[in-house]
Every structure is written in structure tokens, then in C-alpha cells.
Design an enzyme around this catalytic site. Sequence first.
Site, PDB file in Angstrom:
ATOM      1  N   THR A 112       0.839  -1.207   0.000  1.00 28.29           N
ATOM      2  CA  THR A 112       0.000   0.000   0.000  1.00 28.29           C
ATOM      3  C   THR A 112       0.869   1.250   0.000  1.00 28.29           C
ATOM      4  OG1 THR A 112      -1.514   1.308   1.372  1.00 28.29           O
ATOM      5  CG2 THR A 112      -0.139  -0.250   2.543  1.00 28.29           C
ATOM      6  N   ASP A 113       0.308   2.371  -0.502  1.00 29.86           N
ATOM      7  CA  ASP A 113       1.037   3.650  -0.409  1.00 29.86           C
ATOM      8  C   ASP A 113       1.199   4.104   1.037  1.00 29.86           C
ATOM      9  OD1 ASP A 113      -1.660   4.314   0.025  1.00 29.86           O
ATOM     10  OD2 ASP A 113      -1.630   6.092  -1.248  1.00 29.86           O
ATOM     11  N   GLU A 114       0.374   3.577   1.946  1.00 34.21           N
ATOM     12  CA  GLU A 114       0.428   4.045   3.334  1.00 34.21           C
ATOM     13  C   GLU A 114       1.762   3.714   4.006  1.00 34.21           C
ATOM     14  OE1 GLU A 114      -3.053   3.741   5.749  1.00 34.21           O
ATOM     15  OE2 GLU A 114      -4.374   3.609   4.019  1.00 34.21           O
ATOM     16  N   TYR A 133      -1.945  -0.537  11.062  1.00 38.49           N
ATOM     17  CA  TYR A 133      -2.159  -1.158   9.744  1.00 38.49           C
ATOM     18  C   TYR A 133      -0.946  -0.958   8.845  1.00 38.49           C
ATOM     19  CZ  TYR A 133      -3.573  -1.248   4.809  1.00 38.49           C
ATOM     20  OH  TYR A 133      -3.611  -1.461   3.450  1.00 38.49           O
ATOM     21  N   LYS A 137       1.914  -3.569   7.154  1.00 39.85           N
ATOM     22  CA  LYS A 137       2.177  -3.711   5.718  1.00 39.85           C
ATOM     23  C   LYS A 137       3.650  -3.425   5.409  1.00 39.85           C
ATOM     24  CE  LYS A 137      -0.599  -4.285   2.902  1.00 39.85           C
ATOM     25  NZ  LYS A 137      -1.142  -5.548   2.312  1.00 39.85           N
TER      26      LYS A 137
HETATM   27  N1  NAD Z   1      -8.569  -0.831  -0.494  1.00 45.14           N
HETATM   28  C1  NAD Z   1      -7.597   0.028  -0.718  1.00 45.14           C
HETATM   29  O1  NAD Z   1      -7.840   1.220  -0.934  1.00 45.14           O
HETATM   30  C2  NAD Z   1      -6.155  -0.433  -0.746  1.00 45.14           C
HETATM   31  C3  NAD Z   1      -5.178   0.484  -1.127  1.00 45.14           C
HETATM   32  C4  NAD Z   1      -3.847   0.056  -1.175  1.00 45.14           C
HETATM   33  C5  NAD Z   1      -3.536  -1.243  -0.851  1.00 45.14           C
HETATM   34  N2  NAD Z   1      -4.514  -2.121  -0.465  1.00 45.14           N
HETATM   35  C6  NAD Z   1      -4.118  -3.496  -0.159  1.00 45.14           C
HETATM   36  O2  NAD Z   1      -4.757  -4.313  -1.113  1.00 45.14           O
HETATM   37  C7  NAD Z   1      -5.062  -5.596  -0.544  1.00 45.14           C
HETATM   38  C8  NAD Z   1      -6.544  -5.887  -0.714  1.00 45.14           C
HETATM   39  O3  NAD Z   1      -7.290  -4.853  -0.060  1.00 45.14           O
HETATM   40  P1  NAD Z   1      -8.872  -4.869  -0.028  1.00 45.14           P
HETATM   41  O4  NAD Z   1      -9.312  -3.467   0.135  1.00 45.14           O
HETATM   42  O5  NAD Z   1      -9.386  -5.701  -1.127  1.00 45.14           O
HETATM   43  O6  NAD Z   1      -9.109  -5.638   1.361  1.00 45.14           O
HETATM   44  P2  NAD Z   1     -10.440  -6.316   1.939  1.00 45.14           P
HETATM   45  O7  NAD Z   1     -10.399  -6.065   3.412  1.00 45.14           O
HETATM   46  O8  NAD Z   1     -11.639  -5.880   1.166  1.00 45.14           O
HETATM   47  O9  NAD Z   1     -10.240  -7.870   1.631  1.00 45.14           O
HETATM   48  C9  NAD Z   1      -9.282  -8.642   2.268  1.00 45.14           C
HETATM   49  C10 NAD Z   1      -9.499 -10.092   1.886  1.00 45.14           C
HETATM   50  O10 NAD Z   1      -8.499 -10.875   2.561  1.00 45.14           O
HETATM   51  C11 NAD Z   1      -9.150 -11.959   3.224  1.00 45.14           C
HETATM   52  N3  NAD Z   1      -8.354 -12.306   4.422  1.00 45.14           N
HETATM   53  C12 NAD Z   1      -8.213 -11.547   5.542  1.00 45.14           C
HETATM   54  N4  NAD Z   1      -7.445 -12.188   6.436  1.00 45.14           N
HETATM   55  C13 NAD Z   1      -7.083 -13.370   5.847  1.00 45.14           C
HETATM   56  C14 NAD Z   1      -6.278 -14.463   6.259  1.00 45.14           C
HETATM   57  N5  NAD Z   1      -5.698 -14.477   7.478  1.00 45.14           N
HETATM   58  N6  NAD Z   1      -6.111 -15.503   5.427  1.00 45.14           N
HETATM   59  C15 NAD Z   1      -6.708 -15.507   4.189  1.00 45.14           C
HETATM   60  N7  NAD Z   1      -7.501 -14.495   3.755  1.00 45.14           N
HETATM   61  C16 NAD Z   1      -7.673 -13.445   4.575  1.00 45.14           C
HETATM   62  C17 NAD Z   1     -10.531 -11.457   3.561  1.00 45.14           C
HETATM   63  O11 NAD Z   1     -11.444 -12.522   3.809  1.00 45.14           O
HETATM   64  C18 NAD Z   1     -10.863 -10.647   2.321  1.00 45.14           C
HETATM   65  O12 NAD Z   1     -11.366 -11.482   1.303  1.00 45.14           O
HETATM   66  C19 NAD Z   1      -4.611  -5.506   0.904  1.00 45.14           C
HETATM   67  O13 NAD Z   1      -3.332  -6.062   1.012  1.00 45.14           O
HETATM   68  C20 NAD Z   1      -4.549  -4.021   1.189  1.00 45.14           C
HETATM   69  O14 NAD Z   1      -3.577  -3.755   2.191  1.00 45.14           O
HETATM   70  C21 NAD Z   1      -5.819  -1.734  -0.398  1.00 45.14           C
END
Ligand code: NAD
Length: 311
Positions: A112-114, A133, A137
Site C-alpha cells: 500500500t502507499d500508506e 495497519y 504492511k
Molecule cells: N482498499 C484500498 O484502498 C487499498 C489500497 C492500497 C492497498 N490495499 C491493499 O490491497 C489488498 C486488498 O485490499 P482490499 O481493500 O481488497 O481488502 P479487503 O479487506 O476488502 O479484503 C481482504 C481479503 O483478505 C481476506 N483475508 C483476511 N485475512 C485473511 C487471512 N488471514 N487468510 C486468508 N484471507 C484473509 C478477507 O477474507 C478478504 O477477502 C490488501 O493487502 C490491502 O492492504 C488496499
Amino acid sequence: MIFVIGGAGFIGSSFVRKIENPVIYDKLTYAGRMENINDVKHIFIKGDVSSPELEESIKKYRPEIVVNFAAESHVDRSINNPYNFINTNINGPVNILENQRKYDFKYVHISTDEVYGEDMADENACLDPSSPYSSSKASADLFIKSYIRTYDVNTLIIRPSNAYGVRQYPEKLIPKAIIRSILKMEVPVYGTGNQVRNWIYVDDLVNVIKDLMINGKKGEVYNIAGNNMKTNMEILEMIGKYIDVKIKYVHDRPGHDRVYNMYNTKLNYNITPMEDGIKNTVEWYKNNRWWWEPLINDRYFSDDEPWHIKI
Ligand SMILES: NC(=O)c1ccc[n+]([C@@H]2O[C@H](COP(=O)([O-])OP(=O)(O)OC[C@H]3O[C@@H](n4cnc5c(N)ncnc54)[C@H](O)[C@@H]3O)[C@@H](O)[C@H]2O)c1
């Protein structure tokens, strides 16, 4: 074969729509839902990314590529309880890396950018996370770098900016604002609402991830910024073009980063104008009440200052 961990969440469920017959491995936490992937042809395995069971599935399917979206992803929850974040966001990637040493697949890690904190950041910037969080990451990113150096594994790190779009869990700003407005509830604005994020439409993001899954180079870090720098108030104004939004100012989130200012120096990609992306997103939530109605009792949707929730 492509093995997608965390494919039932927000970004993962958009990604699996872009590839043929993925194996989806997901723990199905509150954020992961079969409703997100029922219409996608796939093989599903319920499992935890940090558990030894992961090896059984890797051994069985012997994937060429593993893409890891699994995470605890909500900053407010990490302020209330960091332990799940350590398990999923740090132990999980380390478990994948240990499997990679044995089974020799390409590992595409979604960071993530964070991790950069508030400063302007290209892919070489120092990591300076602010929340539990983003610290979890950043820790995973450091483990990955150490495994590339020590074991020469074929791994790359992707750092997207804030994503928005369909099937995002309503703890996050945009779906929370849309759904609360549909329900004629006030939308809580943390602090002044002047925090700036660089938004990317989820469909654009997963297209770039799909390309990097094939063409991304071992050991590289790729920033994927949306080039839509907007304050939270500007986002609410955009949503307000399609639905009546009533705001309510509340205390700011502790440690809240004012801005994420990451930029990409390696890639060219399509960016959907944010007006179009927001319009599509509002329409989707208006037309898919069945998807979000079961979620509105979650306190991270209904409480105005949810970081006060006791664990
Ligand atoms: N949403 C954003 O704006 C954003 C931005 C930058 C990076 N990210 C990164 O992108 C990735 C996906 O983000 P998202 O928004 O889709 O997240 P989300 O919270 O919507 O989904 C996370 C998924 O991971 C699964 N999960 C959680 N814990 C688990 C475990 N222990 N074992 C197996 N599966 C597990 C959950 O069931 C879910 O399906 C993450 O790594 C997040 O850090 C998200």
C-alpha cells in the site's frame, strides 16, 4: 495456474474477474464474502494465509503465480486491535515466502502507499508508516526485500494508492458515505475532512496488477497511483452530485495521515476520470442493496468514531 489469496475481498474480487479459472484461497473474514465471487468460475479453498494449511494447497495446485491480496485492511480496526493485523499482514506474507522457497512460484505481493507515510514518495522512498495497519504492511515489505536478497526468490511488491469502486466493504469512506446517504443517515467527517488521498478506480488498478503479474520484474517495487488527489470533503461533494449527502464533523482518527503523496515512475496505465468512477460506484450501491443490507449493523459502519470501540 494463478493462485489468488484474499480473492474474496474488495480488490481481489475485481482481480479474479480478469483471469481464467483462478484458485481462490481466502479465510472469509468479515471483509471476504462468497457473494463477491459466486459469479466467477473458480476453485475455492477456505484457509488462513498464515496457517500451515496453505502449504497443502500450494502442494496440490503447484501454481506458477501467487497473488496476495489477503489483509486486515481497515486502519480504524488496527487502532482498536493490532493483533489480527500482525498475523495476517506479516505472518501471512512470511508464510507465502517460506512456501515460495520450496515450490518456486512467482509471488506478487499487494502492499500500500500508506507504508510511505505523508512525504512525497517514489518507489525508492523510505518507509515511514503511521498506523498499526501501515506498520504491518511495511513489515511485510521488509521481509520480502530480505527474502529477495537472502534467497533470491522471484517476488515483486505493488503499492497501490487508495482504491474505490464496487464491492468495497462499507467501513471505508466512499461506500460508507454512499450507503449512509441512501439510508438518509449523516456521514461522519473525521476532523476537518481536508485529508488528501490519491484515488484509483478498482478496475484500473486490477488491470495494472494483471499486467505486472506477467511482466513485473523480480525484486522490483511498483507504485500504482491514481493521479486523483482529492480531499475527503471533495469526495463527499462528488458523491453529492448523485445523492443527497448530509455531513457531521466528528473527532479526527488518532494519528491520521494528512496526505498520501506517492507517485509512479515506472508504469503507464489508463485512469478512469473520477467523476465517471464515482458515478458508476454510486449507481452500483443504489442497485445492489442485497449486497450491503446485511452489513449495516457492523459498528464500523454505524458508529461515528469507530476507533473508540473496546476490544
Ligand atoms: N482498499 C484500498 O484502498 C487499498 C489500497 C492500497 C492497498 N490495499 C491493499 O490491497 C489488498 C486488498 O485490499 P482490499 O481493500 O481488497 O481488502 P479487503 O479487506 O476488502 O479484503 C481482504 C481479503 O483478505 C481476506 N483475508 C483476511 N485475512 C485473511 C487471512 N488471514 N487468510 C486468508 N484471507 C484473509 C478477507 O477474507 C478478504 O477477502 C490488501 O493487502 C490491502 O492492504 C488496499
